[in-house]
Scaffold this active site. Sequence first.
Site, short mmCIF file in Angstrom:
data_model
loop_
_atom_site.label_atom_id
_atom_site.label_comp_id
_atom_site.label_asym_id
_atom_site.label_seq_id
_atom_site.Cartn_x
_atom_site.Cartn_y
_atom_site.Cartn_z
N HIS A 1 -36.54 12.45 82.72
CA HIS A 1 -35.16 12.38 82.23
C HIS A 1 -34.22 13.36 82.92
O HIS A 1 -33.10 13.54 82.46
CB HIS A 1 -35.13 12.65 80.72
CG HIS A 1 -35.82 13.93 80.33
ND1 HIS A 1 -35.32 15.17 80.62
CD2 HIS A 1 -37.00 14.14 79.69
CE1 HIS A 1 -36.13 16.10 80.16
NE2 HIS A 1 -37.17 15.50 79.59
N CYS B 1 -34.87 18.97 78.35
CA CYS B 1 -35.73 18.37 77.33
C CYS B 1 -35.04 18.34 75.96
O CYS B 1 -35.16 17.36 75.22
CB CYS B 1 -37.05 19.15 77.24
SG CYS B 1 -38.06 19.04 78.74
N CYS C 1 -18.31 -1.52 43.49
CA CYS C 1 -19.73 -1.61 43.86
C CYS C 1 -20.09 -0.67 45.00
O CYS C 1 -21.26 -0.51 45.33
CB CYS C 1 -20.10 -3.04 44.23
SG CYS C 1 -19.30 -3.64 45.74
N CYS D 1 -3.17 -8.64 55.46
CA CYS D 1 -2.73 -8.13 54.17
C CYS D 1 -3.54 -6.92 53.76
O CYS D 1 -4.76 -6.88 53.93
CB CYS D 1 -2.85 -9.23 53.11
SG CYS D 1 -2.30 -8.70 51.45
N CYS E 1 -13.15 -7.56 47.36
CA CYS E 1 -14.58 -7.46 47.67
C CYS E 1 -15.31 -8.69 47.15
O CYS E 1 -14.80 -9.44 46.30
CB CYS E 1 -15.15 -6.19 47.03
SG CYS E 1 -16.95 -5.96 47.28
N HIS F 1 0.54 -9.31 44.03
CA HIS F 1 1.24 -8.56 45.07
C HIS F 1 2.32 -9.44 45.71
O HIS F 1 2.29 -10.67 45.59
CB HIS F 1 0.26 -8.09 46.15
CG HIS F 1 -0.27 -9.19 47.00
ND1 HIS F 1 -1.14 -10.14 46.53
CD2 HIS F 1 -0.04 -9.50 48.31
CE1 HIS F 1 -1.46 -10.98 47.49
NE2 HIS F 1 -0.78 -10.63 48.59
#
Length: 585
Positions: free
Chosen positions: A254, A259, A289, A299, A304, A322
């Site tokens: 690598h 390391c 929930c 909007c 949910c 609304h």
Amino acid sequence: MDDDYLESGEEEDYYYTSDQESLDGLDHDQSNLQPLSSTLNTPKVITKESLLAAQREDLRRVMELLSLKEHHARTLLIHHRWDVEKLFAVLVEKGKDCLFSGAGLTLVEDDPTFSPSSSMMMMMSCDICVEDVAGLHMTRMDCGHCFCNNCWARHFTIMINEGQSKRIRCMAYKCNAICDEDVVRCLVSKTQPDLADKFDRFLIESYIEDNRMVKWCPSTPHCGNAIRVEDDELCEVECSCGFQFCFSCSYQAHSPCSCAMWELWRKKCHDESETVNWITVHTKPCPKCFKPVEKNGGCNLVTCLCGQSFCWLCGGATGKDHTWSSISGHSCGRYQEDKEKQLERAKRDLYRYMHYHNRYKAHIDSSKLEDRLSDTIFEKVSILEKRQLQLKDFSWVTNGLNRLFRSRRVLSYSYPFAFYMFGEELFKDEMSAEERVIKQNLFEDQQQQLEANVEKLSKFLEEPFDQFADHKLVQIRIQVINLSVAVNTLCKKMYECIENDLLGSLQLGIHNISPYRSNGIERASDFISSREAAGEKCQTSNSGWNSEHTSCSSRKRPRKEGIYSNSQTTLLDLNLPADDVIERK
């Protein structure tokens, strides 16, 4: 090659204009190549068959120096993690008594009044089971303590099953002496031969498990080999099975990542930390929930799946009524600084991670695709060799391919390095903001130069040059040689920048990287014990060869013509990986 060409903004400075100039540049690129004798210090592959020979070689050195039995020498070496040089250093600095006592090795001189033959039938008391036992069934260790064989056998069985078979201590109170392995093997094998085999296996494998200079190859499935390095454990090696890994941490190779950096990056790429960041940026929790909800319209009143409506702007629960401009009975126009800062920080961290990860992944994918080039390249070279061309040597093709693989790997791992080097996770207090920006610009300039030349080299090697005419093939050859030298020089400069300007300036020196090797990751050679090597040399000297070419001769082997000469063919061959150089000799 003049190193100044790398600093120029003119793209033409990366290329030579003639074949001879490219060869001159390639001549400068040989400075890092070592004589073939340096292969003596290469890593060694220890197979299941050679493991015992490798262990006995170190045992023999200690046994001959200190005039010890094999199990005593093993006790000393296990205590010092099979580091023979460290063992000898302790002997010189502190003396034999300190060396022995520190390892739990107790050698008691034989009692002249003690006669084993006369005590065979004598009844003796065992201090463990407090029973009278015939001397025939009693065993006395080197430390002088004597117990019955049944108690010894039970003690050995418990120690082996608990994984302490490499250093089984005496049962006597406060006695740290290590038991004789021959006695352990003898007593255990009488009732449990399988456990005795397990004990022997543990003793042999201790050469790998307890030796900091020897490690198992981490290939999957396991090839069964171990690798031993001679000098520095901070290196990258290639096992005979083909797997390349970092010897220090046993993960895949690598560098230029340290390391510690690679461990963090590997974990970051595999765990769910970035998934959590994405959820934080692109979703809001339902106030009822608490499940994440993604907005799919314009909007700001979101509903949910559980049926709860809430405001997307503030996350507060609302009703469903609304208008086009507001939600009925709800107002959230007040600015909340902490939430905004938290959101912006999560978004910035996610985009930064995606930037480095995407480039890292892109170069890894390119490397996998370029691995398939090998067969194609060999087919092209085979076709060219059959054609009646002025150009006869095609080693520049394989050399360019090897440099492409090496530089692509360096480039891909340079992105995880940059992610942590210029982030705030590891070095927040090591650099000021201004200093970080300067160093980041310096590194990224070198990274971009390397990336541009790697892509050009990949493009030229993918050309159907096996179908080109002579003059066009010569032009491709010059370009490949130029770019091979360029990417190698840029890789070396990147490593120098990392070691000296970036990591070298840090107060905490825990981030070290494996050194760069132009010839690629060093391939481990087969282990040959010193006695086997001496036998082969003597066999060679007696095989009727001329004494001038005999390795047993006290005279130096004459240097072969052309090995260090400046001929065209030799220059190209020397630029190949070390194993190819040896084969082409």
